[in-house]
Design a protein around this motif. Structure first.
Motif, PDB file in Angstrom:
ATOM      1  N   LYS A 169      28.060  43.074  47.479  1.00  0.00           N
ATOM      2  CA  LYS A 169      28.129  42.478  46.147  1.00  0.00           C
ATOM      3  C   LYS A 169      29.555  42.292  45.633  1.00  0.00           C
ATOM      4  O   LYS A 169      29.805  41.441  44.802  1.00  0.00           O
ATOM      5  CB  LYS A 169      27.299  43.267  45.143  1.00  0.00           C
ATOM      6  CG  LYS A 169      27.825  44.632  44.805  1.00  0.00           C
ATOM      7  CD  LYS A 169      26.901  45.321  43.819  1.00  0.00           C
ATOM      8  CE  LYS A 169      27.420  46.703  43.479  1.00  0.00           C
ATOM      9  NZ  LYS A 169      26.501  47.372  42.565  1.00  0.00           N
ATOM     10  N   LYS A 170      30.519  43.046  46.156  1.00  0.00           N
ATOM     11  CA  LYS A 170      31.909  42.892  45.726  1.00  0.00           C
ATOM     12  C   LYS A 170      32.667  41.862  46.565  1.00  0.00           C
ATOM     13  O   LYS A 170      33.811  41.557  46.286  1.00  0.00           O
ATOM     14  CB  LYS A 170      32.634  44.234  45.771  1.00  0.00           C
ATOM     15  CG  LYS A 170      32.120  45.215  44.747  1.00  0.00           C
ATOM     16  CD  LYS A 170      32.899  46.504  44.774  1.00  0.00           C
ATOM     17  CE  LYS A 170      32.351  47.473  43.740  1.00  0.00           C
ATOM     18  NZ  LYS A 170      33.076  48.738  43.750  1.00  0.00           N
ATOM     19  N   GLN A 229      34.146  38.585  47.755  1.00  0.00           N
ATOM     20  CA  GLN A 229      34.561  37.368  47.056  1.00  0.00           C
ATOM     21  C   GLN A 229      34.741  36.246  48.079  1.00  0.00           C
ATOM     22  O   GLN A 229      35.333  36.459  49.124  1.00  0.00           O
ATOM     23  CB  GLN A 229      35.890  37.601  46.327  1.00  0.00           C
ATOM     24  CG  GLN A 229      35.841  38.662  45.261  1.00  0.00           C
ATOM     25  CD  GLN A 229      35.264  38.136  43.970  1.00  0.00           C
ATOM     26  OE1 GLN A 229      35.429  36.980  43.636  1.00  0.00           O
ATOM     27  NE2 GLN A 229      34.587  38.991  43.237  1.00  0.00           N
TER      28      GLN A 229
END
Length: 100
Positions: A83-84, A86
């Motif tokens: 989820k982190k 990028q």
């Protein structure tokens, strides 16, 4: 972020065309209603690098039975573990050879 000039765009397009065999083939499938069938592009194992960026592509041929417009969207599916992560997602439409 600086703009990419035309020479850089042409070099990238040439690179992608030279690596066209690495693009994942997508098959259009008829649906049982008017909605399109969603297809997933597996990036892991299909990405290749150019000037420090990862690329992953798909290739397709429009089927004869298609009687409407082709539209697509792209989503980056993330798990709890990623989820982190990028990513900058861009898309390009290029022919296998020549100019679009």
């Amino acid at each position: 972020m600086p703009a990419i000039n035309q020479v850089e765009i042409e070099k990238r397009t040439e690179f992608l065309q030279q690596n066209f065999s690495k693009f994942v083939p997508m098959q259009f499938q008829k649906s049982t209603n008017t909605e399109a069938l969603i297809q997933f592009l597996p990036i892991q194992g299909n990405a290749f690098s150019y000037q420090g960026a990862l690329y992953c592509g798909f290739k397709f041929i429009l089927p004869e039975w298609l009687d409407g417009d082709v539209q697509w969207m792209y989503l980056l599916v993330k798990t709890e573990e990623s989820k982190k992560f990028q990513a900058r997602l861009n898309f390009y439409v290029i022919p296998q050879t020549g100019r679009a």
